[in-house]
Design an enzyme around this catalytic site. Sequence first.
Site, PDB file in Angstrom:
ATOM      1  CG  HIS A   1      23.573 -18.090  19.368  1.00 14.32           C
ATOM      2  ND1 HIS A   1      22.331 -17.695  18.940  1.00 14.32           N
ATOM      3  CD2 HIS A   1      24.390 -17.949  18.294  1.00 14.32           C
ATOM      4  CE1 HIS A   1      22.395 -17.338  17.668  1.00 14.32           C
ATOM      5  NE2 HIS A   1      23.628 -17.482  17.255  1.00 14.32           N
TER       6      HIS A   1
ATOM      7  CG  ASP B   1      41.295 -20.404  12.928  1.00  9.39           C
ATOM      8  OD1 ASP B   1      40.198 -19.848  13.083  1.00  9.39           O
ATOM      9  OD2 ASP B   1      41.606 -21.006  11.881  1.00  9.39           O
TER      10      ASP B   1
ATOM     11  CB  SER C   1      23.468 -19.251  13.985  1.00 12.32           C
ATOM     12  OG  SER C   1      24.280 -18.244  14.404  1.00 12.32           O
TER      13      SER C   1
END
Length: 676
Positions: free
Chosen positions: A439, A336, A418
């Site tokens: 997903h 991250d 998404s």
Amino acid sequence: MTTQYAHWQLTKDTHNLFWLGLDRQGKSVNSIHGEILSELDEIITHLSNKLPPMALIIHSLKPTGFIAGADIEQFKDIDDPQVAIDLIRQGQRVFEKLENAPFTTIAMIDGFCLGGGCELALACDYRIASLDSKTKLGLPEIKLGIHPGWGGTVRLPRLIGSLKALDLILTGKSIPAKVAQKMGMVDVAVPKRLLKQATVQLAQKPPARKSLPAWNQIVDLDFVRPFIAKMMLKKIKSKVKKAHYPAPFAVIDNWQEYGVQHPQAYTVELESMGRLVVGDTAKNLVRVFFLQDRLKNEAKTFKFKAKHVHVIGAGVMGGDIAAWCAMQGLRVTLQDQKPEFLQSAMKRAHQLAVKKLREPHEVQNMMDRLIPDCKGEGVYQADVIIEAITEKLEAKQALFTKLETQAKPGAILATNTSTIRLEEIRQPMQNPKRLIGIHFFNPVAQMPLVEVVHSDDTDESIVGAGLAFVKQINKLPLAVKSAPGFLVNRILLPYMLEAVSLLEEGVAGPVIDKAAMEFGMPMGPIELADTVGLDVCLHALEKLAESFGYVIPPILREAVRQGTLGKKTGKGFYEYKDDKPIKEKVVDDFIPQDIIDRLSLRMVNESVACLREGIVKDADLLDAGTIFGCGFAPFRGGPIHYVRSSGFDVMRKQLEQLETRYGDRFQADRGWYDVA
Ligand code: NAI
């Protein structure tokens, strides 16, 4: 000395112990059918007629577990309760013979011991199990809309007491050997390496049977059972409706009426099973069981196996995806741009590990496999790279153009987006056909389905590798076409939108939620919207509205503007206390059919559209995707199956009426004629 049968192998050892191994012909897993029972019957007769052995030890010759259950294929097409009863009776009869055999019988259990397999073990005098983490015992029949039928509803309560037994039967949960031993369901639990030796000792010196503590017998008394049954019924009714799931109600009714001490209890079990097996719920839940297999099998032909996964973005999704993969045994690096996100993701991963893994050393091993990686060094070694960064097109594009130069040639490059189509993200990539979507749904640890998103020109082997990877991490993979909302959100969002429209019209949230649950959804759409987050819902709806022209009710925008985003902020459409929504009781139990139809038909109509557009390969996959991804009422067998079994004309007519009353959004999709 060994005697070979079609499915069994009987071997006598030097201690006069007979070892009866099950190796079901032509299958990798043992499940029980009529022929296996006939052979067992013959073997017991044979051993009883000659000089009886000191003991008979029943075990599995398969490397994969003891016995998975009864072969449900044999029940699938039965429509006559009497035919079902005759078939089930054979099992009851053979297990009764096993129970009354004139020699000691022992089930030696390593790996799963479920359903009919567990009932066989219960008919033995003793059960010994390995402490291996794969060893699980249980009676999961309730999940298929039936209950145990080979004596399990009688023998288990007799063995461990009615309360514990009924809890296991009604939840269908399976338990590890250690817990089973504590409950009295197995007599001995030992490490796998000592299993055989301990079985020989048990056979040579079987201990006396212990009787249950007196209070267990009180529970079974004729005048006590009705009180306990009432409490159990109350609990079940708070979870499911009898019309949708009759099996748990049948278990409690049978127990209340006859208890477990009278031989009649077996007859009651048999007749009750006969009725359940031919019912719609059982048929549809068996269908769901096979659909689950279908999803797993779609990945079977592809050989891809990952060792190392690199996840980029340690937010809600990335952090949980990384934790899940580490829990499944993979080495995971988690990247991250902000170290504080990594820190909180590691904390959540630890909480998940403690919750799901029993042994402290397993928690430690999982956490050792999950490596925070600020610099993104894992990219170069990873077999799968999953991007779960903020939903911004440019950021994702920039990331993938870099990743494709850094990743190993065969590594999967996947996005968890998404709402953005693959074609947009991959646009600046040198090799755009390499990108797929993997997903996941939120919460990752609970949602069984994962969509594997592909474009029309994605190489089949890359899609296959994606499916194989998802299966490897013990999720159900579904290949879906890159199109707005893919499959699950495309179907779920119009349904949630309809719910919010009802709210806007002044219908109370609890009424809307109850209507959806009347239909059979596991959670109401208003509560679901709060759980997902109203900001997340709004963003997804706005994105889909670009393609489908949805009108978004102001009530949703207003909630987001005010920062009441749902469960995560303590207030959304509901207020939350201890993470639970405060719902006013629906005073009148009557829910207008119109509300139920509006909610359910939005989903069904959208499913028909998805099928027509080829978002998934066929109707069964669509049904599987909606059940495991949207929670579409499982006992209805999926939306397309529901249309076909309810009658195409009836449902079209309902849609036409809704269209007249509420407008275009209920216009029947062109695909309805294909479904018919
Ligand atoms: P989030 O906002 O919770 O987390 C995103 C993380 O990515 C943050 O920790 C941020 O610091 C990090 N990040 C941003 N740019 C980065 C970069 N260039 N390199 C490294 N780290 C970077 O987002 P969330 O909700 O986890 O969503 C992530 C993705 O998953 C999105 O594409 C979203 O559409 C998708 N998704 C979200 C679901 C949800 O319910 N939240 C459900 C399914 C998919």
